[in-house]
Design an enzyme around this catalytic site. Sequence first.
Site: not given
Ligand code: ACO
Length: 332
Positions: A117, A257, A287
Amino acid sequence: MKGLVKRAGILGMGTSIPQRVLTNHDLEKMVDTSDEWIRKRTGIVERRLLDKGAPAFGMGVEAAREAIADAGLKPSDIDAIITATISPDYLSPSMSCIIQSHIGASEAAAFDINAACSGFVYALGIANQYVLSGCYRYILVVSCEAISRLVDWQDRNTCVLFGDGAGAAVVGPVDEDHGILALELGADGTLGHNLTIPCCYFTPDDLAKRAHENKQVIWMDGSEVFKFATRALVYAAERVMEKAGITLDSVRLVVPHQANIRILENAMKRLGVEMERVYVNLDKYGNMSAVSIPVALYEAFREGRLQKGDYVLLVGFGGGLTWASCLLKWNR
Ligand code: ACO
Protein backbone atom coordinates in the site's frame (compact mmCIF):
# COMPACT_ATOMS: atom_id res chain seq x y z
CA MET A 1 21.35 18.65 -19.18
CA LYS A 2 22.29 16.88 -15.92
CA GLY A 3 21.50 18.60 -12.63
CA LEU A 4 19.48 21.49 -14.06
CA VAL A 5 16.14 20.48 -12.58
CA LYS A 6 15.67 21.76 -9.01
CA ARG A 7 12.26 20.28 -8.29
CA ALA A 8 9.96 17.52 -9.58
CA GLY A 9 6.19 17.43 -9.21
CA ILE A 10 3.00 15.84 -10.49
CA LEU A 11 2.13 17.14 -13.97
CA GLY A 12 -0.98 15.07 -14.67
CA MET A 13 -3.13 12.32 -13.16
CA GLY A 14 -5.56 9.61 -14.23
CA THR A 15 -7.63 6.84 -12.67
CA SER A 16 -9.57 3.75 -13.65
CA ILE A 17 -12.16 2.22 -11.37
CA PRO A 18 -14.08 -0.92 -12.35
CA GLN A 19 -17.85 -0.64 -12.85
CA ARG A 20 -18.78 -3.69 -10.74
CA VAL A 21 -19.88 -2.68 -7.21
CA LEU A 22 -19.83 -5.08 -4.25
CA THR A 23 -21.78 -3.67 -1.29
CA ASN A 24 -21.64 -4.70 2.34
CA HIS A 25 -25.12 -6.18 1.84
CA ASP A 26 -23.75 -8.34 -1.01
CA LEU A 27 -21.05 -9.57 1.39
CA GLU A 28 -23.70 -10.51 3.97
CA LYS A 29 -24.81 -13.18 1.49
CA MET A 30 -21.26 -14.51 1.08
CA VAL A 31 -19.79 -14.66 4.60
CA ASP A 32 -20.94 -14.34 8.22
CA THR A 33 -20.79 -10.55 8.44
CA SER A 34 -23.10 -7.54 8.52
CA ASP A 35 -23.28 -4.12 6.94
CA GLU A 36 -23.33 -2.68 10.45
CA TRP A 37 -20.13 -4.49 11.52
CA ILE A 38 -18.21 -3.47 8.40
CA ARG A 39 -19.32 0.19 8.56
CA LYS A 40 -18.63 0.49 12.28
CA ARG A 41 -15.29 -1.34 12.35
CA THR A 42 -13.86 -0.06 9.02
CA GLY A 43 -15.99 2.76 7.53
CA ILE A 44 -16.29 0.84 4.24
CA VAL A 45 -19.72 0.76 2.54
CA GLU A 46 -18.87 -0.66 -0.88
CA ARG A 47 -15.91 -1.50 -3.10
CA ARG A 48 -15.33 -2.01 -6.85
CA LEU A 49 -14.19 -5.30 -8.34
CA LEU A 50 -12.54 -6.12 -11.63
CA ASP A 51 -14.65 -8.47 -13.76
CA LYS A 52 -13.64 -12.12 -13.39
CA GLY A 53 -11.25 -13.11 -16.16
CA ALA A 54 -10.30 -9.51 -17.01
CA PRO A 55 -6.62 -8.54 -16.73
CA ALA A 56 -5.58 -5.91 -14.19
CA PHE A 57 -3.33 -4.10 -16.68
CA GLY A 58 -6.39 -2.75 -18.56
CA MET A 59 -7.08 -0.46 -15.59
CA GLY A 60 -3.43 0.64 -15.54
CA VAL A 61 -3.49 1.43 -19.27
CA GLU A 62 -6.64 3.55 -18.91
CA ALA A 63 -5.27 5.48 -15.92
CA ALA A 64 -1.91 5.96 -17.68
CA ARG A 65 -3.48 7.36 -20.87
CA GLU A 66 -5.54 9.85 -18.88
CA ALA A 67 -2.52 10.97 -16.82
CA ILE A 68 -0.35 11.52 -19.90
CA ALA A 69 -3.09 13.53 -21.64
CA ASP A 70 -3.73 15.50 -18.43
CA ALA A 71 -0.03 16.42 -18.36
CA GLY A 72 -0.30 17.66 -21.96
CA LEU A 73 2.17 15.01 -23.14
CA LYS A 74 2.25 12.17 -25.65
CA PRO A 75 3.14 8.55 -24.74
CA SER A 76 6.38 8.93 -26.70
CA ASP A 77 7.45 11.69 -24.25
CA ILE A 78 7.55 9.22 -21.34
CA ASP A 79 11.10 8.20 -20.36
CA ALA A 80 10.28 5.59 -17.72
CA ILE A 81 7.26 3.71 -16.35
CA ILE A 82 7.19 2.54 -12.74
CA THR A 83 4.19 0.47 -11.66
CA ALA A 84 3.46 -0.13 -8.00
CA THR A 85 1.57 -3.38 -7.61
CA ILE A 86 1.29 -6.49 -5.46
CA SER A 87 -1.25 -8.09 -7.80
CA PRO A 88 0.38 -8.21 -11.25
CA ASP A 89 -1.10 -10.28 -14.06
CA TYR A 90 2.30 -11.87 -14.68
CA LEU A 91 5.55 -12.04 -12.74
CA SER A 92 7.07 -11.55 -16.19
CA PRO A 93 6.49 -9.46 -18.22
CA SER A 94 6.09 -6.76 -15.60
CA MET A 95 2.89 -4.72 -15.46
CA SER A 96 4.99 -1.73 -16.57
CA CYS A 97 6.17 -3.51 -19.74
CA ILE A 98 2.60 -4.51 -20.57
CA ILE A 99 1.37 -0.95 -20.03
CA GLN A 100 4.27 0.38 -22.12
CA SER A 101 3.28 -1.83 -25.05
CA HIS A 102 -0.39 -0.80 -24.88
CA ILE A 103 0.13 2.95 -24.63
CA GLY A 104 2.97 2.99 -27.16
CA ALA A 105 5.58 4.59 -24.90
CA SER A 106 8.31 2.93 -26.91
CA GLU A 107 11.09 5.15 -25.53
CA ALA A 108 10.36 4.28 -21.91
CA ALA A 109 12.27 2.08 -19.49
CA ALA A 110 9.76 -0.03 -17.55
CA PHE A 111 9.79 -1.90 -14.24
CA ASP A 112 7.51 -2.71 -11.28
CA ILE A 113 8.00 -2.17 -7.57
CA ASN A 114 6.42 -3.91 -4.58
CA ALA A 115 5.91 -1.84 -1.45
CA ALA A 116 2.26 -2.89 -1.04
CA CYS A 117 0.00 0.00 0.00
CA SER A 118 3.02 2.32 0.31
CA GLY A 119 3.89 1.63 -3.34
CA PHE A 120 2.67 4.85 -4.96
CA VAL A 121 4.72 7.06 -2.64
CA TYR A 122 7.78 4.79 -3.01
CA ALA A 123 7.43 5.09 -6.80
CA LEU A 124 7.10 8.88 -6.51
CA GLY A 125 10.38 8.82 -4.57
CA ILE A 126 12.15 6.91 -7.37
CA ALA A 127 10.65 9.17 -10.05
CA ASN A 128 11.73 12.24 -8.08
CA GLN A 129 15.35 11.05 -8.05
CA TYR A 130 15.35 10.32 -11.79
CA VAL A 131 14.03 13.79 -12.58
CA LEU A 132 16.36 15.63 -10.16
CA SER A 133 19.44 13.76 -11.39
CA GLY A 134 18.64 14.66 -15.00
CA CYS A 135 18.56 10.94 -15.88
CA TYR A 136 14.92 11.11 -17.11
CA ARG A 137 12.50 13.99 -17.66
CA TYR A 138 9.00 12.47 -17.62
CA ILE A 139 8.19 9.43 -15.48
CA LEU A 140 4.83 7.68 -15.54
CA VAL A 141 4.00 6.29 -12.11
CA VAL A 142 1.12 3.81 -12.16
CA SER A 143 -0.55 2.05 -9.25
CA CYS A 144 -2.61 -0.89 -10.45
CA GLU A 145 -4.19 -3.54 -8.23
CA ALA A 146 -6.68 -6.37 -8.55
CA ILE A 147 -6.56 -7.42 -4.91
CA SER A 148 -9.91 -9.21 -5.35
CA ARG A 149 -7.94 -12.03 -7.02
CA LEU A 150 -5.80 -12.46 -3.90
CA VAL A 151 -8.63 -12.58 -1.39
CA ASP A 152 -10.12 -15.70 0.15
CA TRP A 153 -13.80 -14.87 -0.38
CA GLN A 154 -14.70 -17.18 2.48
CA ASP A 155 -12.49 -15.33 5.01
CA ARG A 156 -14.52 -12.55 6.60
CA ASN A 157 -11.43 -11.17 8.33
CA THR A 158 -10.01 -9.94 5.02
CA CYS A 159 -12.56 -10.18 2.18
CA VAL A 160 -14.60 -7.19 3.37
CA LEU A 161 -11.62 -4.82 3.26
CA PHE A 162 -10.31 -4.65 -0.30
CA GLY A 163 -11.21 -3.27 -3.74
CA ASP A 164 -9.65 -2.98 -7.20
CA GLY A 165 -8.57 -0.01 -9.32
CA ALA A 166 -5.73 1.99 -10.84
CA GLY A 167 -4.30 5.48 -10.44
CA ALA A 168 -1.49 7.14 -12.38
CA ALA A 169 0.62 10.28 -12.25
CA VAL A 170 3.17 11.82 -14.60
CA VAL A 171 6.14 13.18 -12.65
CA GLY A 172 8.39 15.79 -14.24
CA PRO A 173 10.16 19.11 -13.72
CA VAL A 174 8.25 21.96 -12.04
CA ASP A 175 9.29 25.43 -10.90
CA GLU A 176 11.47 25.28 -7.83
CA ASP A 177 8.91 26.70 -5.38
CA HIS A 178 6.51 23.80 -5.96
CA GLY A 179 6.38 20.01 -6.25
CA ILE A 180 7.90 17.27 -4.07
CA LEU A 181 9.45 18.94 -1.01
CA ALA A 182 10.32 15.91 1.12
CA LEU A 183 9.90 12.12 1.30
CA GLU A 184 10.10 9.55 4.06
CA LEU A 185 10.24 5.91 2.97
CA GLY A 186 10.67 3.09 5.46
CA ALA A 187 10.14 -0.56 6.27
CA ASP A 188 10.29 -2.99 9.16
CA GLY A 189 10.70 -6.42 7.60
CA THR A 190 10.68 -8.09 11.02
CA LEU A 191 6.92 -7.42 11.08
CA GLY A 192 6.30 -8.79 7.56
CA HIS A 193 4.72 -12.00 8.88
CA ASN A 194 1.67 -9.99 9.96
CA LEU A 195 0.46 -9.64 6.36
CA THR A 196 1.43 -12.28 3.83
CA ILE A 197 0.50 -13.31 0.28
CA PRO A 198 2.61 -16.33 -0.71
CA CYS A 199 3.31 -16.75 -4.38
CA CYS A 200 5.89 -19.42 -5.25
CA TYR A 201 6.91 -20.78 -1.83
CA PHE A 202 4.85 -21.83 1.19
CA THR A 203 5.99 -22.64 4.72
CA PRO A 204 3.86 -25.04 6.81
CA ASP A 205 2.76 -21.94 8.75
CA ASP A 206 1.60 -20.22 5.53
CA LEU A 207 -0.45 -23.30 4.64
CA ALA A 208 -1.91 -23.63 8.14
CA LYS A 209 -3.14 -20.03 8.11
CA ARG A 210 -5.12 -20.56 4.91
CA ALA A 211 -8.31 -22.54 5.29
CA HIS A 212 -9.37 -23.25 1.73
CA GLU A 213 -8.03 -24.75 -1.45
CA ASN A 214 -6.57 -21.62 -2.99
CA LYS A 215 -3.53 -20.86 -0.85
CA GLN A 216 -2.26 -17.82 -2.79
CA VAL A 217 -4.39 -15.46 -0.73
CA ILE A 218 -3.96 -12.69 1.81
CA TRP A 219 -3.59 -13.61 5.45
CA MET A 220 -3.44 -10.78 7.93
CA ASP A 221 -3.24 -10.32 11.68
CA GLY A 222 -5.68 -7.41 11.58
CA SER A 223 -5.11 -6.08 15.07
CA GLU A 224 -1.28 -6.17 14.75
CA VAL A 225 -1.48 -4.36 11.41
CA PHE A 226 -3.93 -1.90 12.96
CA LYS A 227 -1.46 -1.01 15.75
CA PHE A 228 1.45 -0.75 13.33
CA ALA A 229 -0.61 1.37 10.93
CA THR A 230 -1.49 3.98 13.53
CA ARG A 231 2.15 4.19 14.70
CA ALA A 232 3.51 4.27 11.15
CA LEU A 233 1.17 7.03 9.94
CA VAL A 234 2.12 9.25 12.87
CA TYR A 235 5.86 8.54 12.48
CA ALA A 236 5.91 8.99 8.69
CA ALA A 237 3.89 12.21 8.87
CA GLU A 238 6.08 13.73 11.60
CA ARG A 239 9.35 12.72 9.89
CA VAL A 240 8.47 14.16 6.51
CA MET A 241 7.27 17.46 8.02
CA GLU A 242 10.52 17.68 9.97
CA LYS A 243 12.55 17.07 6.79
CA ALA A 244 10.60 19.78 4.95
CA GLY A 245 10.87 22.19 7.91
CA ILE A 246 7.12 22.89 7.77
CA THR A 247 4.53 22.37 10.50
CA LEU A 248 1.41 20.23 10.13
CA ASP A 249 -0.75 23.34 10.80
CA SER A 250 0.28 24.60 7.35
CA VAL A 251 -0.95 21.48 5.55
CA ARG A 252 -4.17 22.11 3.59
CA LEU A 253 -5.01 18.43 3.03
CA VAL A 254 -3.78 15.06 4.26
CA VAL A 255 -4.29 12.32 1.66
CA PRO A 256 -3.72 9.08 3.55
CA HIS A 257 -3.84 5.41 2.58
CA GLN A 258 -7.49 4.37 2.80
CA ALA A 259 -7.58 1.20 4.92
CA ASN A 260 -9.84 1.85 7.88
CA ILE A 261 -11.51 5.02 9.16
CA ARG A 262 -10.63 4.13 12.76
CA ILE A 263 -6.90 3.95 11.88
CA LEU A 264 -7.15 7.40 10.29
CA GLU A 265 -9.08 8.90 13.22
CA ASN A 266 -6.60 7.51 15.77
CA ALA A 267 -3.55 8.66 13.83
CA MET A 268 -4.93 12.13 13.04
CA LYS A 269 -5.95 12.65 16.65
CA ARG A 270 -2.38 11.88 17.73
CA LEU A 271 -1.05 14.27 15.07
CA GLY A 272 -3.51 16.99 16.06
CA VAL A 273 -5.04 17.12 12.55
CA GLU A 274 -8.83 17.60 12.38
CA MET A 275 -10.64 15.13 10.09
CA GLU A 276 -11.91 18.07 7.97
CA ARG A 277 -8.34 18.30 6.63
CA VAL A 278 -8.18 14.58 5.78
CA TYR A 279 -9.44 13.24 2.46
CA VAL A 280 -11.49 10.06 2.91
CA ASN A 281 -13.05 7.93 0.15
CA LEU A 282 -12.64 4.46 1.64
CA ASP A 283 -16.42 4.25 2.07
CA LYS A 284 -16.72 3.98 -1.75
CA TYR A 285 -13.68 1.88 -2.63
CA GLY A 286 -12.34 0.05 0.44
CA ASN A 287 -8.58 -0.52 0.56
CA MET A 288 -7.13 -0.54 -2.98
CA SER A 289 -3.56 -1.07 -1.76
CA ALA A 290 -1.10 1.08 -3.80
CA VAL A 291 -4.05 2.64 -5.66
CA SER A 292 -5.75 4.27 -2.67
CA ILE A 293 -3.48 7.33 -2.42
CA PRO A 294 -3.41 8.33 -6.13
CA VAL A 295 -7.18 7.90 -6.49
CA ALA A 296 -7.78 9.97 -3.35
CA LEU A 297 -5.37 12.67 -4.56
CA TYR A 298 -7.03 12.73 -8.00
CA GLU A 299 -10.52 13.04 -6.51
CA ALA A 300 -9.46 15.69 -4.00
CA PHE A 301 -8.04 17.83 -6.82
CA ARG A 302 -11.09 17.30 -9.05
CA GLU A 303 -13.36 18.29 -6.15
CA GLY A 304 -11.52 21.59 -5.73
CA ARG A 305 -9.94 20.72 -2.40
CA LEU A 306 -6.44 21.60 -3.64
CA GLN A 307 -5.24 24.90 -5.05
CA LYS A 308 -1.84 25.82 -6.42
CA GLY A 309 0.54 26.51 -3.55
CA ASP A 310 -1.27 24.30 -0.99
CA TYR A 311 0.78 21.91 1.11
CA VAL A 312 -0.49 18.32 0.65
CA LEU A 313 0.69 15.43 2.80
CA LEU A 314 0.54 11.92 1.30
CA VAL A 315 1.00 9.25 3.97
CA GLY A 316 0.56 5.49 3.94
CA PHE A 317 1.54 2.10 5.33
CA GLY A 318 1.24 -1.44 4.08
CA GLY A 319 2.53 -4.97 3.68
CA GLY A 320 6.24 -5.47 4.17
CA LEU A 321 5.56 -3.90 6.58
CA THR A 322 6.28 -0.53 5.01
CA TRP A 323 5.46 3.13 5.41
CA ALA A 324 5.85 6.16 3.16
CA SER A 325 5.06 9.86 3.18
CA CYS A 326 5.58 12.76 0.84
CA LEU A 327 5.04 16.48 1.31
CA LEU A 328 3.98 18.25 -1.88
CA LYS A 329 3.50 21.91 -2.57
CA TRP A 330 0.70 21.57 -5.10
CA ASN A 331 1.90 22.85 -8.47
CA ARG A 332 -1.31 22.60 -10.52
N1 ACO B 1 -17.76 -9.37 10.07
C1 ACO B 1 -18.13 -9.68 11.33
N2 ACO B 1 -17.24 -9.99 12.28
C2 ACO B 1 -15.94 -9.96 11.96
C3 ACO B 1 -15.49 -9.65 10.67
C4 ACO B 1 -16.46 -9.34 9.72
N3 ACO B 1 -16.15 -9.03 8.45
N4 ACO B 1 -14.15 -9.71 10.66
C5 ACO B 1 -13.75 -10.04 11.89
N5 ACO B 1 -14.83 -10.21 12.67
C6 ACO B 1 -14.87 -10.60 14.08
C7 ACO B 1 -13.64 -11.34 14.49
O1 ACO B 1 -13.74 -12.70 14.14
C8 ACO B 1 -13.66 -11.12 15.99
O2 ACO B 1 -14.56 -12.04 16.56
P1 ACO B 1 -14.20 -12.77 17.95
O3 ACO B 1 -14.05 -11.66 18.93
O4 ACO B 1 -15.38 -13.65 18.15
O5 ACO B 1 -12.91 -13.48 17.67
C9 ACO B 1 -14.27 -9.72 16.14
O6 ACO B 1 -14.90 -9.44 14.90
C10 ACO B 1 -13.26 -8.64 16.42
O7 ACO B 1 -12.14 -8.86 15.58
P2 ACO B 1 -10.93 -7.86 15.55
O8 ACO B 1 -9.90 -8.40 14.58
O9 ACO B 1 -10.51 -7.52 16.92
O10 ACO B 1 -11.64 -6.59 14.90
P3 ACO B 1 -11.01 -5.20 14.65
O11 ACO B 1 -11.82 -4.19 15.31
O12 ACO B 1 -9.52 -5.18 14.90
O13 ACO B 1 -11.22 -5.02 13.10
C11 ACO B 1 -9.97 -5.14 11.06
C12 ACO B 1 -10.63 -5.93 12.19
C13 ACO B 1 -11.03 -4.35 10.34
C14 ACO B 1 -9.30 -6.12 10.11
C15 ACO B 1 -8.92 -4.17 11.65
O14 ACO B 1 -8.08 -4.86 12.54
C16 ACO B 1 -8.06 -3.51 10.61
O15 ACO B 1 -8.53 -2.70 9.85
N6 ACO B 1 -6.75 -3.82 10.62
C17 ACO B 1 -5.84 -3.19 9.68
C18 ACO B 1 -5.97 -3.80 8.34
C19 ACO B 1 -5.21 -2.99 7.35
O16 ACO B 1 -5.22 -1.79 7.39
N7 ACO B 1 -4.50 -3.58 6.43
C20 ACO B 1 -3.79 -2.73 5.51
C21 ACO B 1 -2.65 -3.28 4.97
S1 ACO B 1 -3.14 -3.82 3.42
C22 ACO B 1 -1.87 -4.03 2.35
O17 ACO B 1 -0.76 -3.56 2.46
C23 ACO B 1 -2.23 -4.92 1.18
